[in-house]
Design an enzyme around this catalytic site. Structure first.
Site, PDB file in Angstrom:
ATOM      1  N   CYS A   2       0.834  -1.190   0.000  1.00 39.88           N
ATOM      2  CA  CYS A   2       0.000   0.000   0.000  1.00 39.88           C
ATOM      3  C   CYS A   2       0.872   1.244   0.000  1.00 39.88           C
ATOM      4  CB  CYS A   2      -0.893  -0.001   1.246  1.00 39.88           C
ATOM      5  SG  CYS A   2      -1.805  -1.531   1.504  1.00 39.88           S
ATOM      6  N   LEU A  51      -3.483  -1.839  -1.658  1.00 38.33           N
ATOM      7  CA  LEU A  51      -3.391  -2.936  -2.600  1.00 38.33           C
ATOM      8  C   LEU A  51      -3.727  -4.195  -1.817  1.00 38.33           C
ATOM      9  CD1 LEU A  51      -2.569  -4.155  -5.367  1.00 38.33           C
ATOM     10  CD2 LEU A  51      -0.241  -4.337  -4.465  1.00 38.33           C
ATOM     11  N   VAL A  53      -3.958  -7.850  -0.641  1.00 37.85           N
ATOM     12  CA  VAL A  53      -3.203  -9.086  -0.823  1.00 37.85           C
ATOM     13  C   VAL A  53      -3.695 -10.170   0.147  1.00 37.85           C
ATOM     14  CG1 VAL A  53      -0.917 -10.152  -0.661  1.00 37.85           C
ATOM     15  CG2 VAL A  53      -1.169  -7.900  -1.714  1.00 37.85           C
ATOM     16  N   ASN A  77       2.106  -0.183   5.329  1.00 42.99           N
ATOM     17  CA  ASN A  77       2.524  -0.655   4.014  1.00 42.99           C
ATOM     18  C   ASN A  77       3.465  -1.823   4.229  1.00 42.99           C
ATOM     19  OD1 ASN A  77       3.553  -0.962   1.385  1.00 42.99           O
ATOM     20  ND2 ASN A  77       5.037   0.691   1.650  1.00 42.99           N
ATOM     21  N   ASP A 102      -2.818  -9.294   8.276  1.00 47.65           N
ATOM     22  CA  ASP A 102      -1.683  -8.977   9.130  1.00 47.65           C
ATOM     23  C   ASP A 102      -1.736  -7.552   9.654  1.00 47.65           C
ATOM     24  OD1 ASP A 102      -1.226  -7.974   6.578  1.00 47.65           O
ATOM     25  OD2 ASP A 102       0.935  -8.180   6.707  1.00 47.65           O
ATOM     26  N   SER A 377      11.183 -11.946  -5.978  1.00 49.59           N
ATOM     27  CA  SER A 377      12.342 -11.463  -6.733  1.00 49.59           C
ATOM     28  C   SER A 377      13.642 -11.729  -5.974  1.00 49.59           C
ATOM     29  CB  SER A 377      12.173  -9.967  -7.011  1.00 49.59           C
ATOM     30  OG  SER A 377      13.267  -9.452  -7.741  1.00 49.59           O
ATOM     31  N   GLY A 378      14.738 -11.836  -6.726  1.00 48.85           N
ATOM     32  CA  GLY A 378      16.020 -12.223  -6.142  1.00 48.85           C
ATOM     33  C   GLY A 378      16.927 -11.097  -5.708  1.00 48.85           C
TER      34      GLY A 378
END
Length: 614
Positions: A2, A51, A53, A77, A102, A377-378
């Site tokens: 967010c 956003l 999730v 966020n 959460d 992502s790495g």
């Protein structure tokens, strides 16, 4: 994920300032396209864009909880990856929950433990929490700084937000920069100094910090820092521990109520995460993992190997998608798209950034968002495990500066004489380097060589890694995509930071201990592939396009860029036949085309933000 913003003011009645709050909140719409909310009281105003999730229906923010004598209001966020354990612990202490998100866990954790709650969190987060009874605002940021948080302290007022644009929407915050800001843009950038907001009077809460703002002022404290400790395990035990930590954090970060994918380059880091995700999905019966890769039109025709990009990604991506049987989505961009996206990438950062690398990541995230809301992502493996070439080069190890700043003298030469005399770029860079070295936690009894490698690891984690995390957050959230970064789990970072260099280099290979921990997880050829960074375009059409646009700017007497740069020298570079895609004008991190694209972004930024320099 967010975005949030707001301010407290002890000299004004903020219930009359709802229009300003709505404007500030609206600047973050891209970070939270699913919902918007505000909360306002006489001295505190909070705005949030969401956003969704986890628990999309019940996790609305600002989230308000009341007790008999107090009201708590949270804007947040991020994600707490240990929310289930925390929830069980809090329920055991008599706390009750009405959602499965959460956000409520974080809020109730604060109600139970106060500011010390942050020490219990495993996750990526930034938040602000208003306590009506105490008349104070508590703010905190995750340990590695994956999620951003900016603020401005003024007399009787404290303004904050997820991005600078939210603060700049407040009438009391102006787009002004001074000599420090210019030095950050032209000599330190793109590795902006953590804590520096570039804009005058704009600061950033550092990773691992929390703050309390009340009538007495603002107090900031660190709740976490990297510490140096003796490492007593041998290489085999170390590899097992790394593997256990990485598997645990990947499994925690695969939890989502919306579509999730992984970003796959065919390199060690992303392939490992994807393989672990595939294994977990098989165990839990969740079907195939979706993977995404990025490339550029005609890159196969123009690619040339060099130290920082020894081989192309495409064959390795095909190798991994075939091996893991993922649902793969290859995405490719052409030169015109990359050039046009430079502006949107600058707007996403509120600053000039990593030029074509930012632009392509923004376009990449935009395409991913069509199919998924969360991506793995790495990022950060190279900083943590010592994967970059500069970890292994004597000139970088012996230089009395950041390893990515070896060409700082060349960068300084591109400034106008007046600006160089005002900001003293090399002196400024030297001071920032001294600050960073002074922070490094020492280990008693460590020899000089080991101590230097500890310094190098710290510089990469505390100074270079924030650049990539900032980039990933801003480009992904600009299109409402949440990106999770398992290598930034603080437990893994704490452990690996203290692994002696000779064990990190197990097998006499960069990231050797990570490779050993992944034996049996990846095919041998992928496991021992040479490091290759996020791909860049090698198409000469890109060089032609950005060079042409820069030359137009250099001929525009109204450009706000011209008084800041050495126009003659930059024109000579742009018009030279050697301004090719692999010519390192700025050292390892900025080739000719990147230099031109970066200057284009600076010009756009100065114009569009109407930046005042004084």
């Amino acid at each position: 994920m967010c975005g949030f913003t707001g301010w407290i003011d002890w000299t004004d009645d903020l219930t009359k300032q709802s229009a300003t709050l709505e404007k500030m909140t609206g600047t973050l719409a891209n970070r939270g396209p699913d919902a918007s909310g505000t909360w306002i009281s006489p001295h505190c105003a909070l705005g949030h864009r969401r956003l969704s999730v986890i628990d999309p229906i019940n996790g609305a923010q600002p989230m308000v909880r009341t007790t008999e004598d107090d009201t708590y209001v949270l804007v947040y966020n991020g994600e707490l990856y240990n929310a289930p354990e925390l929830k069980r612990e809090l329920e055991g202490r008599g706390r009750r929950f009405t959602t499965t998100c959460d956000t409520e866990v974080l809020l109730v954790a604060y109600m139970e433990w106060g500011p010390s709650c942050v020490e219990k969190f495993n996750g990526i987060f930034a938040f602000a929490l208003w306590d009506s009874k105490e008349q104070q605002l508590f703010l905190a940021r995750d340990r590695l700084g994956v999620k951003p948080l900016f603020f401005a302290k003024q007399l009787g007022r404290f303004i904050f937000g997820s991005e600078p644009k939210a603060l700049l929407a407040h009438p009391a915050v102006k787009p002004e920069i001074g000599p420090e800001g210019l030095a950050e843009i032209f000599i330190v950038g793109p590795a902006r100094t953590p804590g520096h907001g570039v804009y005058r009077d704009l600061s950033e809460l550092l990773p691992g910090q929390c703050a309390i703002a009340n009538r007495s002022g603002v107090s900031i404290a660190a709740y976490w820092k990297l510490e140096s400790r003796p490492h007593t395990e041998d290489a085999a035990a170390t590899a097992r521990k790394v593997g256990e930590l990485l598997s645990d954090t990947v499994e925690r970060q695969l939890v989502s109520d919306v579509p999730l994918c992984t970003l796959l380059s065919g390199g060690l880091d992303s392939s490992a995460l994807t393989a672990l995700a595939v294994s977990y999905y098989k165990q839990t019966g969740q079907g195939n993992v979706h993977t995404f890769s990025v490339d550029y039109v005609d890159n196969d025709k123009h690619f040339k190997s060099h130290a920082f990009q020894p081989n192309a990604d495409a064959p390795w991506i095909e190798r991994m998608t075939s091996y893991l049987q993922t649902e793969h989505h290859p995405i490719a961009f052409d030169t015109p798209e990359l050039v046009e996206a430079l502006r949107d990438a600058m707007l996403a950062r509120d600053l000039p950034g990593m030029a074509d690398v930012d632009a392509s990541l923004l376009l990449f995230c935009k395409e991913i968002k069509k199919e998924a809301t969360v991506a793995i992502s790495g990022e950060a493996a190279d900083e943590i495990f010592g994967g970059y070439p500069w970890f292994h080069r004597e000139d970088a190890l012996n230089a009395n500066t950041f390893p990515w700043s070896l060409a700082a003298g060349m960068r300084a030469d591109l400034l106008s004489q007046d600006v160089a005399a005002w900001i003293k770029p090399l002196e400024y860079l030297g001071d920032r380097y001294s600050d960073a070295i002074a922070e490094v936690p020492r280990l008693n009894g460590e020899d000089a060589a080991a101590s230097r490698m500890r310094q190098m690891s710290y510089l990469n984690i505390a100074r270079f890694m924030p650049t990539l995390l900032d980039r990933k957050d801003r480009m992904s959230m600009a299109v409402g995509l949440e990106v999770r970064v398992p290598y930034c789990d603080h437990r893994l970072v704490e452990y690996v930071f203290n692994i002696p260099w000779q064990i990190k280099m197990t097998g006499d290979r960069e990231k050797g201990i990570l490779r050993q921990s992944l034996e049996g997880v990846l095919p041998h050829d992928v496991l021992y592939r040479k490091k290759s960074p996020y791909p860049k375009t090698h198409n000469p059409n890109y060089l032609s396009a950005v060079r042409s646009r820069l030359l137009d700017i250099l001929s525009d007497g109204n450009s706000p860029l011209l008084p800041l740069i050495n126009v003659k020298k930059i024109r000579e570079i742009a018009e030279s036949e050697t301004a090719s895609s692999n010519l390192p004008w700025f050292g390892q991190l900025m080739s000719g085309p990147q230099l031109f694209a970066y200057l284009l972004q600076v010009d756009m930024w100065l114009r569009e933000y109407r930046v005042s320099i004084r």
